[in-house]
Write an enzyme that holds these catalytic residues in place. Structure first.
Site, PDB file in Angstrom:
ATOM      1  N   TYR A  40       0.785  -1.425   0.038  1.00  0.00           N
ATOM      2  CA  TYR A  40       0.060  -0.008   0.063  1.00  0.00           C
ATOM      3  C   TYR A  40       0.897   1.261  -0.017  1.00  0.00           C
ATOM      4  CZ  TYR A  40       0.709   1.017   4.972  1.00  0.00           C
ATOM      5  OH  TYR A  40       1.351   1.122   6.111  1.00  0.00           O
ATOM      6  N   CYS A  41       0.313   2.453  -0.351  1.00  0.00           N
ATOM      7  CA  CYS A  41       0.829   3.778  -0.197  1.00  0.00           C
ATOM      8  C   CYS A  41      -0.200   4.770   0.115  1.00  0.00           C
ATOM      9  CB  CYS A  41       1.377   3.888  -1.594  1.00  0.00           C
ATOM     10  SG  CYS A  41       0.304   4.340  -3.201  1.00  0.00           S
ATOM     11  N   ASP A  42      -0.039   5.875  -0.399  1.00  0.00           N
ATOM     12  CA  ASP A  42      -1.128   6.871   0.144  1.00  0.00           C
ATOM     13  C   ASP A  42      -2.472   6.598  -0.559  1.00  0.00           C
ATOM     14  OD1 ASP A  42       0.147   8.378   1.784  1.00  0.00           O
ATOM     15  OD2 ASP A  42       0.941   9.640   0.097  1.00  0.00           O
ATOM     16  N   GLY A  61      -2.905   4.196  -3.803  1.00  0.00           N
ATOM     17  CA  GLY A  61      -2.675   3.103  -4.273  1.00  0.00           C
ATOM     18  C   GLY A  61      -2.047   3.175  -5.730  1.00  0.00           C
ATOM     19  N   ILE A 106      -3.545   3.713   1.885  1.00  0.00           N
ATOM     20  CA  ILE A 106      -4.015   4.302   3.313  1.00  0.00           C
ATOM     21  C   ILE A 106      -5.142   5.152   3.379  1.00  0.00           C
ATOM     22  CG2 ILE A 106      -2.367   5.849   3.571  1.00  0.00           C
ATOM     23  CD1 ILE A 106      -1.725   3.865   6.191  1.00  0.00           C
TER      24      ILE A 106
END
Length: 147
Positions: free
Chosen positions: A109-111, A113, A138
């Site tokens: 995951y990241c901020d 996607g 996230i």
């Protein structure tokens, strides 16, 4: 003679309408049955996009799962998914083969996607077959974070 031509024209319209309905039906069926799994001809394996709810269940039910946070260190320290491992995007993109094991299961995951999807594509196209992607990143995670 004129009547024969009219009948043929009528049949032509019927056949044309039936074909058009069939094409529209097939198109709708393909559109409605779209899967969450992302495939590409260039990918050897697929990664699976999952919702935050599915990710939470995956984390709770899999002791062998590694959660990868590919954001920056500052973003990670501001709050991350419990037990997530920080591997910043550039490091993950360039050094994944020395940092990760092919047989393991990963949730990335990241901020939002977007970056994590690039990592998921890279991993899956290089033989990592058990990759999950947190859809929406996230930002969509509605559960507790570790700070």
């Amino acid at each position: 003679m004129l009547r024969v031509l009219i009948i043929k024209k009528k049949h032509l319209y019927i056949v044309f309408t039936a074909l058009l309905v069939l094409i529209i039906g097939i198109t709708l069926l393909m559109f409605m049955s779209k899967s969450n799994e992302t495939f590409s001809e260039s990918l050897k394996y697929a990664y699976k996009k999952i919702s935050p709810e599915q990710a939470k269940m995956l984390i709770n039910n899999n002791n062998d799962l590694t959660v990868l946070d590919v954001r920056s260190e500052r973003e990670y320290l501001d709050g991350h998914i419990p037990n997530a491992v920080l591997i910043p995007y550039k490091l993950a993109k360039n050094n994944y083969s020395s940092l990760l094991e092919r047989g393991k299961k990963y949730l990335v995951y990241c901020d939002t996607g977007k970056k994590s999807e690039k990592i998921a594509k890279t991993l899956s196209s290089n033989g990592f077959s058990r990759i999950y992607l947190l859809a929406g990143g996230i930002e969509k995670w509605n559960y507790d974070l570790v700070r």
